[in-house]
Design a protein around this motif. Structure first.
Motif, short mmCIF file in Angstrom:
data_model
loop_
_atom_site.label_atom_id
_atom_site.label_comp_id
_atom_site.label_asym_id
_atom_site.label_seq_id
_atom_site.Cartn_x
_atom_site.Cartn_y
_atom_site.Cartn_z
N LEU A 165 40.29 39.41 38.01
CA LEU A 165 39.94 40.82 38.19
C LEU A 165 38.93 41.24 37.13
CD1 LEU A 165 40.72 43.39 39.86
CD2 LEU A 165 42.39 43.89 38.05
N GLU A 166 37.96 42.06 37.55
CA GLU A 166 36.98 42.65 36.64
C GLU A 166 36.98 44.16 36.79
OE1 GLU A 166 33.08 41.13 37.25
OE2 GLU A 166 33.43 39.33 36.04
N ASP A 167 36.83 44.87 35.67
CA ASP A 167 36.61 46.31 35.70
C ASP A 167 35.13 46.58 35.46
OD1 ASP A 167 36.13 46.14 32.95
OD2 ASP A 167 38.09 46.96 32.39
N PRO A 168 34.69 47.82 35.39
CA PRO A 168 33.25 48.07 35.21
C PRO A 168 32.66 47.45 33.95
CG PRO A 168 34.33 50.05 36.02
CD PRO A 168 35.42 49.07 35.70
N ASP A 169 33.50 47.16 32.95
CA ASP A 169 33.01 46.56 31.71
C ASP A 169 33.11 45.04 31.69
OD1 ASP A 169 32.33 49.03 30.54
OD2 ASP A 169 34.40 49.36 29.94
N GLY A 170 33.71 44.45 32.72
CA GLY A 170 33.80 43.00 32.76
C GLY A 170 35.23 42.50 32.90
N PHE A 171 35.56 41.43 32.16
CA PHE A 171 36.81 40.70 32.31
C PHE A 171 38.04 41.59 32.15
CE2 PHE A 171 40.28 38.16 30.41
CZ PHE A 171 40.44 37.21 31.41
N ARG A 172 38.96 41.47 33.10
CA ARG A 172 40.22 42.19 33.01
C ARG A 172 41.43 41.26 33.17
NH1 ARG A 172 41.07 47.81 32.78
NH2 ARG A 172 43.25 47.99 32.12
N GLY A 173 41.15 40.00 33.49
CA GLY A 173 42.24 39.04 33.58
C GLY A 173 41.94 37.94 34.57
N TRP A 174 42.63 36.82 34.38
CA TRP A 174 42.50 35.67 35.27
C TRP A 174 43.88 35.08 35.49
CZ3 TRP A 174 39.19 33.75 38.60
CH2 TRP A 174 39.37 32.43 39.08
N GLY A 175 44.41 35.30 36.69
CA GLY A 175 45.72 34.76 37.02
C GLY A 175 45.66 33.36 37.57
N GLY A 176 44.46 32.92 37.97
CA GLY A 176 44.36 31.59 38.55
C GLY A 176 45.25 31.47 39.76
N GLY A 177 46.23 30.59 39.69
CA GLY A 177 47.13 30.35 40.80
C GLY A 177 48.40 31.17 40.76
N ASN A 178 48.42 32.26 39.98
CA ASN A 178 49.61 33.12 39.97
C ASN A 178 50.01 33.50 41.39
OD1 ASN A 178 49.06 33.07 37.23
ND2 ASN A 178 49.37 35.25 36.92
N SER A 179 51.27 33.36 41.72
CA SER A 179 51.73 33.76 43.04
C SER A 179 52.05 35.25 43.10
CB SER A 179 52.97 32.95 43.43
OG SER A 179 54.01 33.13 42.49
N GLU A 180 52.40 35.86 41.97
CA GLU A 180 52.74 37.28 41.97
C GLU A 180 51.48 38.14 41.96
OE1 GLU A 180 53.18 35.23 39.39
OE2 GLU A 180 52.86 36.26 37.47
N ASP A 181 51.66 39.43 42.28
CA ASP A 181 50.54 40.36 42.28
C ASP A 181 50.04 40.59 40.86
OD1 ASP A 181 51.16 40.54 44.95
OD2 ASP A 181 51.90 42.61 44.87
N ALA A 182 48.76 40.94 40.76
CA ALA A 182 48.18 41.37 39.50
C ALA A 182 48.29 42.88 39.40
CB ALA A 182 46.72 40.94 39.41
N ILE A 183 48.77 43.38 38.26
CA ILE A 183 48.91 44.82 38.05
C ILE A 183 48.33 45.15 36.68
CG2 ILE A 183 50.51 46.77 37.95
CD1 ILE A 183 52.55 45.10 39.47
N VAL A 184 47.49 46.18 36.63
CA VAL A 184 46.93 46.63 35.37
C VAL A 184 47.04 48.14 35.27
CG1 VAL A 184 45.34 44.69 35.10
CG2 VAL A 184 44.58 46.72 36.33
N SER A 185 47.37 48.61 34.08
CA SER A 185 47.36 50.04 33.78
C SER A 185 46.93 50.20 32.34
CB SER A 185 48.74 50.66 34.02
OG SER A 185 49.69 50.12 33.11
N GLU A 186 46.92 51.42 31.85
CA GLU A 186 46.41 51.64 30.50
C GLU A 186 47.29 51.01 29.43
OE1 GLU A 186 44.76 55.22 27.60
OE2 GLU A 186 45.74 55.71 29.51
N LEU A 187 48.59 51.03 29.61
CA LEU A 187 49.52 50.59 28.57
C LEU A 187 50.30 49.35 28.94
CD1 LEU A 187 50.88 54.07 27.42
CD2 LEU A 187 49.04 52.72 26.40
N ALA A 188 49.99 48.73 30.06
CA ALA A 188 50.73 47.54 30.48
C ALA A 188 49.91 46.75 31.48
CB ALA A 188 52.08 47.94 31.10
#
Length: 572
Positions: free
Chosen positions: A78-101
């Protein structure tokens, strides 16, 4: 009828908002759902992107992904407007991002409005067309609890003074999609085996660094070394010491392996190919090193991955050959080792070794990331190929100064001090990749010496190894010997007249004193003939001969994997 391929125009539905959306990037308002469906674009590059728009007021994003095929494997980030936000690769679960978690492998932080992207990697495509489905939920209230343990990374110096430190340069935490352990579990297990540090080498993410400060406070005598495993479909490498994400998407949007290596160097890090000869095809995607990178941009090589009682039994030899091949080209690369542990020491499979198998010893000024990296750059490393119980070797020059890993002298007496070797073990001096002489180890500690002449041109590289029960168990990095240009000597060069001796010795143990402690006592003379061509750079290995797993070994492991049953995802 087959569905028409539309890789660049994914189908979009805003199910919760009941808003008709069209085109790309997609747009939606908070508390809405965006569904992106399509088919993976054929050919290069290995990654593609799915754009979507995040409106103001969004406080959490959840991304569910599915490759819709039992045989195909896609990786996700996942990328946000500034770039890298995470790489789960083969993670089977959903990716979740918020300000504090954030979910594992991803970064917490403000949810900036604007253009975001789902990043998709083509890990393995067996069936074409290859469909995918991505469901993005935009929320105006977070569902994840605040993760107060996340803190900005702050380097730690745990003191300890100058000595040998034991560590593992290849350990995965739960921030890798294919791994399980917490930092606490890693530290507890590693300390139980006498280790001082571990590189947490999670795949293409630096999210683990958010938890270092919190965990370091509970483990004041164990260093969490920063870095990541730079993981591509043509090779993996440890990015030792980095604290910023490095773009692994080679070929996509102009990304190059050279730019990635330079990004590691610019951060003060060291790039080291991992399991470089681990060539098992789709059983371990991209595990063998095949990146066309100038070795001058590397700083080390993982010469041992897993212990000798596991896969290392078959792949350590080819990995050492790979390393020797690069050194034969004149590259000063330190030898390191890593377990590639994914289960906090609880691994049981043939490809799984616990943390510390193998163990790398680094002579450093203190237990800190900066000092460990300085030790690697100076070539002050020793790899215990099975684990911490293997013998220790301290290789030094008895009568010449060492500048980093280089000795400038016409002649030198090299000294190898061995401790912890059982009866019947042998010490071997190796020049330019070829064994010069084996010496019986008759005491503990034990010191063996060899007199070496500098080559007339170029450099000779020397290392020491210990064999236990006929098998190599310990290997040092090289000391490089070059002629002193200020010398008035008229006759130099490797003439094959080295003389070796061995005897019982005294001095500090592996955890005390300097890197060159101990004095030789006793003599049992032995003559040796050296390897390498006279008048050359002293390289016994052919340029470009960098090792590789024998086909028979790869076939055997393939049959082993088949015997274990179908694997949804391959080894990583």
């Amino acid at each position: 009828m087959a569905r028409r391929r539309a890789p660049h125009r994914p189908r979009i539905a805003a199910a919760l908002a009941l808003v008709a959306l069209a085109g790309s990037p997609a747009a939606a308002r908070a508390d809405s759902e965006i569904v992106l469906e399509g088919e993976v674009p054929a050919g290069e590059p290995d990654h593609f992107f799915l754009d979507f728009e995040v409106p103001p007021g969004t406080l959490e994003i959840q991304v569910a992904h599915d490759d819709l095929d039992e045989d195909n494997i896609l990786d996700w980030g996942l990328e946000d407007p500034d770039g890298f936000r995470g790489w789960g690769g083969g993670n089977s679960e959903d990716a979740i991002v918020s300000e504090l978690a954030a979910s594992r492998s991803y970064l917490a932080g403000p949810i900036a409005p604007g253009a975001w992207r789902v990043v998709v990697g083509k890990a393995k495509l067996v069936n074409q067309p290859a469909p995918y489905k991505v469901t993005i939920t935009l929320r105006d209230a977070p569902t994840l609890d605040s993760q107060t343990e996340r803190q900005p990374y702050v380097p730690a110096d745990l003191g300890g003074g100058p000595r040998w430190y034991a560590g593992d340069f290849h350990v995965h935490s739960r921030e890798s999609g294919d791994a399980q352990p917490s930092l606490d579990a890693i530290a507890d297990f590693a300390r139980g085996r006498g280790l001082d540090f571990a590189l947490i080498s999670d795949h293409n993410t630096i999210s683990q660094l958010d938890f270092y400060v919190d965990a370091q406070g509970r483990h004041p005598d164990f260093l969490f070394l920063p870095g990541m495993e730079f993981t591509t479909y043509d090779g993996h490498a440890s990015a030792i010491g980095v604290t910023q994400w490095v773009n692994h998407r080679i070929g996509a949007e102009g990304a190059t392996i050279e730019a990635a290596a330079q990004a590691i160097i610019d951060q003060g890090g060291i790039m080291s190919p991992n399991h470089p000869a681990f060539d098992l095809g789709d059983l371990c995607i991209g595990c063998a090193w095949a990146q066309p990178l100038d070795p001058a941009m590397l700083g080390a090589v993982e010469v041992a991955t897993t212990g000798l009682d596991k896969a290392g039994k078959s792949f350590t030899g080819p990995a050492i050959k790979f390393w020797d091949g690069l050194c034969a080209e004149g590259h000063h690369l330190a030898a390191i080792g890593g377990s590639d542990d994914h289960k906090g020491g609880q691994s049981q499979g043939f490809f799984d070794s616990p943390i510390g198998d193998p163990t790398t010893m680094v002579y450093a000024e203190s237990l800190s990331a900066a000092a460990i990296l300085a030790g690697i750059r100076a070539g002050r490393t020793v790899v215990k190929l099975q684990g911490p119980g293997d013998p220790m070797i301290e290789l030094s020059a008895a009568d010449a100064a060492i500048d980093g890993d280089t000795i400038t002298a016409d002649a030198v007496t090299l000294k190898a001090r061995v401790s912890g070797a059982p009866a019947g073990s042998k010490l071997r001096f190796v020049r330019n990749g070829a064994g010069v002489i084996d010496i019986d180890i008759t005491g503990d500690p034990f010191e063996g010496t060899i007199d070496a002449l500098a080559p007339a041109a170029g450099e000779d590289r020397w290392r020491a190894e210990v064999f236990v029960g006929g098998n190599r168990h310990t290997i040092t990095s090289h000391l490089w010997l070059r002629e002193d240009p200020a010398s008035s000597a008229t006759t130099t060069g490797s003439s094959g007249g080295e003389t070796a001796s061995g005897g019982s010795g005294s001095g500090g143990g592996e955890g005390s004193g300097g890197a060159t402690t101990g004095a030789a006592t006793g003599t049992s003379g032995a003559s040796a003939t050296g390897g390498g061509a006279a008048g050359s750079s002293g390289c016994a290995c052919r340029q470009g001969d960098r090792g590789g797993a024998p086909a028979a070994i790869a076939l055997a492991f393939a049959l082993l994997a088949v015997g274990r049953g179908h694997r949804r995802r391959p080894l990583r």
